[in-house]
Design a protein around this motif. Structure first.
Motif, mmCIF file in Angstrom:
data_model
loop_
_atom_site.group_PDB
_atom_site.id
_atom_site.type_symbol
_atom_site.label_atom_id
_atom_site.label_comp_id
_atom_site.label_asym_id
_atom_site.label_seq_id
_atom_site.Cartn_x
_atom_site.Cartn_y
_atom_site.Cartn_z
ATOM 1 N N LEU A 88 0.822 -1.211 0.000
ATOM 2 C CA LEU A 88 0.000 0.000 0.000
ATOM 3 C C LEU A 88 0.855 1.259 0.000
ATOM 4 C CD1 LEU A 88 -2.744 -1.087 2.562
ATOM 5 C CD2 LEU A 88 -2.987 -0.865 0.086
ATOM 6 N N SER A 89 1.992 1.211 0.709
ATOM 7 C CA SER A 89 2.901 2.376 0.691
ATOM 8 C C SER A 89 3.450 2.622 -0.713
ATOM 9 C CB SER A 89 4.048 2.146 1.672
ATOM 10 O OG SER A 89 3.552 1.965 2.974
ATOM 11 N N ALA A 90 3.840 1.542 -1.392
ATOM 12 C CA ALA A 90 4.340 1.710 -2.771
ATOM 13 C C ALA A 90 3.258 2.275 -3.678
ATOM 14 C CB ALA A 90 4.819 0.359 -3.302
ATOM 15 N N ILE A 91 2.052 1.782 -3.518
ATOM 16 C CA ILE A 91 0.942 2.303 -4.330
ATOM 17 C C ILE A 91 0.710 3.780 -4.028
ATOM 18 C CG2 ILE A 91 -1.548 2.101 -4.735
ATOM 19 C CD1 ILE A 91 -1.225 -0.909 -4.192
ATOM 20 N N LYS A 92 0.777 4.113 -2.729
ATOM 21 C CA LYS A 92 0.572 5.512 -2.363
ATOM 22 C C LYS A 92 1.673 6.407 -2.933
ATOM 23 C CE LYS A 92 -0.345 8.421 1.629
ATOM 24 N NZ LYS A 92 -0.461 8.463 3.111
ATOM 25 N N ILE A 93 2.925 5.924 -2.874
ATOM 26 C CA ILE A 93 4.029 6.720 -3.452
ATOM 27 C C ILE A 93 3.833 6.908 -4.943
ATOM 28 C CG2 ILE A 93 6.511 6.668 -3.932
ATOM 29 C CD1 ILE A 93 6.812 5.213 -1.201
ATOM 30 N N GLN A 94 3.422 5.854 -5.622
ATOM 31 C CA GLN A 94 3.167 5.975 -7.057
ATOM 32 C C GLN A 94 2.055 6.984 -7.344
ATOM 33 O OE1 GLN A 94 2.329 2.038 -8.395
ATOM 34 N NE2 GLN A 94 4.444 1.323 -8.257
ATOM 35 N N THR A 95 1.016 6.909 -6.519
ATOM 36 C CA THR A 95 -0.066 7.876 -6.740
ATOM 37 C C THR A 95 0.399 9.309 -6.500
ATOM 38 O OG1 THR A 95 -0.777 7.515 -4.472
ATOM 39 C CG2 THR A 95 -1.849 6.211 -6.158
ATOM 40 N N GLN A 96 1.253 9.501 -5.470
ATOM 41 C CA GLN A 96 1.758 10.856 -5.221
ATOM 42 C C GLN A 96 2.620 11.362 -6.380
ATOM 43 O OE1 GLN A 96 1.034 12.907 -2.746
ATOM 44 N NE2 GLN A 96 -0.366 11.408 -1.812
ATOM 45 N N ILE A 97 3.456 10.480 -6.901
ATOM 46 C CA ILE A 97 4.310 10.893 -8.043
ATOM 47 C C ILE A 97 3.455 11.229 -9.257
ATOM 48 C CG2 ILE A 97 6.069 10.085 -9.666
ATOM 49 C CD1 ILE A 97 7.250 8.477 -7.317
ATOM 50 N N ARG A 98 2.497 10.359 -9.518
ATOM 51 C CA ARG A 98 1.641 10.639 -10.671
ATOM 52 C C ARG A 98 0.813 11.902 -10.470
ATOM 53 N NH1 ARG A 98 -0.305 4.363 -11.088
ATOM 54 N NH2 ARG A 98 1.595 3.548 -12.090
ATOM 55 N N SER A 99 0.364 12.103 -9.212
ATOM 56 C CA SER A 99 -0.404 13.326 -8.958
ATOM 57 C C SER A 99 0.460 14.579 -9.119
ATOM 58 C CB SER A 99 -0.999 13.258 -7.555
ATOM 59 O OG SER A 99 0.028 13.228 -6.590
ATOM 60 N N SER A 100 1.752 14.479 -8.713
ATOM 61 C CA SER A 100 2.637 15.642 -8.909
ATOM 62 C C SER A 100 2.897 15.924 -10.397
ATOM 63 C CB SER A 100 3.954 15.402 -8.176
ATOM 64 O OG SER A 100 4.633 14.297 -8.733
ATOM 65 N N ILE A 101 2.927 14.831 -11.206
ATOM 66 C CA ILE A 101 3.120 15.040 -12.667
ATOM 67 C C ILE A 101 1.906 15.706 -13.272
ATOM 68 C CG2 ILE A 101 3.400 13.805 -14.855
ATOM 69 C CD1 ILE A 101 5.079 11.746 -13.323
ATOM 70 N N LYS A 102 0.725 15.279 -12.795
ATOM 71 C CA LYS A 102 -0.518 15.829 -13.346
ATOM 72 C C LYS A 102 -0.951 17.117 -12.669
ATOM 73 C CE LYS A 102 -1.250 12.399 -16.208
ATOM 74 N NZ LYS A 102 -1.314 12.590 -17.680
ATOM 75 N N TYR A 103 -0.188 17.574 -11.709
ATOM 76 C CA TYR A 103 -0.607 18.734 -10.929
ATOM 77 C C TYR A 103 -0.752 19.991 -11.790
ATOM 78 C CZ TYR A 103 -0.577 22.336 -7.331
ATOM 79 O OH TYR A 103 -0.894 23.409 -6.547
#
Length: 529
Positions: A88-103
């Motif tokens: 779940l932590s890895a998934i959350k980190i991936q989501t944060q990275i993707r959210s920063s790209i799409k920010y």
């Protein structure tokens, strides 16, 4: 542009929901872990208290083995939880990275999305709070009503029981006194009546004798016409009158003496009875004083551990008085209701935990369990179980409950039935590699098989004999393998002699199970011969 904006809003909402669901799952997971740890700690404490009271070595060894198994399962569960958290932590980190790209793509739409989400969440939160408040009010009303009903029933039954006991005691005392008084009065009256009848008969006979003598004297006087005869007759009449007076005085003396003796006897009996009552009251008072003095002396000289145990017992008693639903009888009744009506595994597991404790500690709870036809329901539950860990835990508590009830000979007939024999044979064959389930099933199978002739006859069927012999051979090889793995240590003999070994609990349990199987097979062989 609108389609792009809509897609961006949809993507933002999906990501945010994913994050919120992930956080909620983590919170619920942590709460479940904490609840499980506290539940297991509580059950371990209760089991430790029971083991201190029982003082049986093999129960302690069984507890150590169970603790080892629980630790093994728990460590595996912790590793699985750590793996899930890492994932779940890895998934959350991936989501944060993707959210920063799409920010950069949704900054222009952020204010509108935030307002929309605020409105939607506000409406959802208000409706959820309203539903929760309504549900909480309904639950509180139902719980309070149920508690008041239970308290009223307990108080009513206790008052009725106390009144019946007091009235019965007073009635018995009154009946005893009335019976004693009536017996004494009847005895005295019958003696008085017999004495009066005897006196009347004696007086009547005396008068008859006097009349006869008078007639005879008159005849003699008229026949002889002589002076001598007249004088002799007068003297005889005078002597008879004196004799009658002496007899009357003597009979009056005898009557008074008998009456005084009867009165003295009645007084002596009544005084003895009253003295015995007084002595009994004094003895009860002395016993109460002695018990109070001994209790105070013991409480003064007892150790710290005993004082702590006494405080815990007092707190438990006060809690049971203040909360009648915590008593074993009420908990057993609720567990039996759940067992009869519910089909959920979690509710059945809680009910079995309650029934295992209540049947282990109370014979009356064992009787309620048997008379409610709960063993038939449990045999039906056994048929639906598989080899998963929750089902194995359920089977463990289920078989322990049946074993607790089967310890009482008068309740064994409720445990033993043709259906139970088939179910236990299937359990022995299916779980021969699970030592705890296997040993409990073999123990119950032995008790059921030896309870009636027809059950042993059913064990003598060729297919059942073949199954039992195959299981006995497998268990013997397994025990021999465990012994060969520890050549330098002392081993466990099959006659039940327990010594120090690496797998001591496993070897002892398997040795007992093998002894039970050998006894069944020996009885079968004698019947077939």
């Amino acid at each position: 542009v609108e389609r792009t904006n809509f897609a961006a809003v949809t993507l933002i909402q999906s990501k945010w929901r994913c994050v919120s669901i992930t956080r909620a799952f983590q919170r619920s997971l942590r709460a479940a872990i904490i609840l499980q740890s506290w539940t297991r700690v509580h059950s371990a404490k209760n089991l430790l208290i029971h083991l201190r009271h029982e003082l049986l070595v093999w129960e302690v060894e069984r507890t150590n083995f169970a603790a080892t198994e629980i630790q093994k399962v728990w460590r595996g569960y912790v590793q699985n939880v750590d793996f899930i958290l890492l994932l779940l932590s890895a998934i959350k980190i991936q989501t944060q990275i993707r959210s920063s790209i799409k920010y950069k793509h949704f900054t222009s739409f952020k204010s509108g999305v935030v307002q929309l989400q605020a409105l939607v969440r506000g409406h959802a939160t208000k409706s959820l709070i309203a539903r929760k408040e309504k549900a909480a009010i309904c639950i509180q009303a139902f719980v309070r009503g149920t508690l008041q009903k239970l308290q009223h029933r307990v108080v009513q039954s206790a008052s009725i029981l106390i009144q019946s006991a007091v009235r019965g005691h007073l009635t018995r005392i009154k009946l005893q006194l009335d019976d004693f008084a009536a017996t004494e009065i009847q005895r005295i009256w019958r003696g008085y009546d017999a004495n009066v009848d005897f006196l009347c008969i004696s007086l009547a006979s005396i008068r008859i004798q006097a009349f006869a003598r008078r007639v005879a004297a008159h005849q003699v006087f008229m026949a002889t016409k002589s002076y001598r005869l007249v004088v002799a007759t007068a003297e005889r009449h005078f002597v008879d009158r004196i004799a009658e007076k002496i007899q009357r005085a003597f009979r009056r003396f005898v009557y008074r003496r008998n009456m005084s003796r009867n009165i003295d006897t009645c007084q002596r009996i009544i005084r003895g009875f009253l003295a015995k009552l007084k002595v009994a009251r004094l003895k009860r008072g002395i016993l109460v004083l002695q018990s109070i003095h001994r209790g105070n002396s013991v409480r003064i000289t007892r150790s710290k551990n005993v004082r702590n145990a006494a405080r815990r017992i007092a707190r438990a008693n006060n809690r049971a008085i203040n909360e009648p639903e915590m008593k074993l009888g009420v908990r057993t009744f609720r567990a039996l209701k759940v067992l009869q009506k519910s089909k959920k595994l979690s509710e059945i597991m809680k009910a079995m935990l309650t029934l295992e404790v209540s049947t282990r500690l109370s014979k009356r709870c064992c009787g309620s369990f048997a008379h409610a036809r709960a063993p038939d329901i449990l045999y039906g539950v056994v048929r639906t179980c598989n080899r998963s860990l929750p089902h194995i835990e359920l089977l463990n508590h289920l078989l322990l409950t049946l074993r607790n009830v089967a310890r009482h000979d008068e309740l064994l007939e409720y445990i033993a039935s043709p259906t139970s024999l088939d179910v236990l044979l299937d359990l022995v064959q299916m779980f021969r590699d699970k030592d705890i389930i296997f040993v409990l099933a073999v123990t119950l199978l032995e008790q059921v098989a030896f309870s009636k002739y027809e059950y042993m006859s059913k064990c003598c069927l060729p297919e059942n004999v073949k199954r039992l012999k195959g299981i006995h051979a497998l268990c013997s090889r397994k025990t021999a393998t465990l012994v060969e793995r520890n050549p330098n240590k002392q081993r466990v003999a099959l006659k039940g002699r327990v010594t120090k070994s690496h797998n001591i609990h496993t070897e002892v349990s398997m040795s007992r199970a093998i002894l039970s199987l050998e006894s069944i097979l020996a009885c079968i062989s004698t019947r077939t011969d």
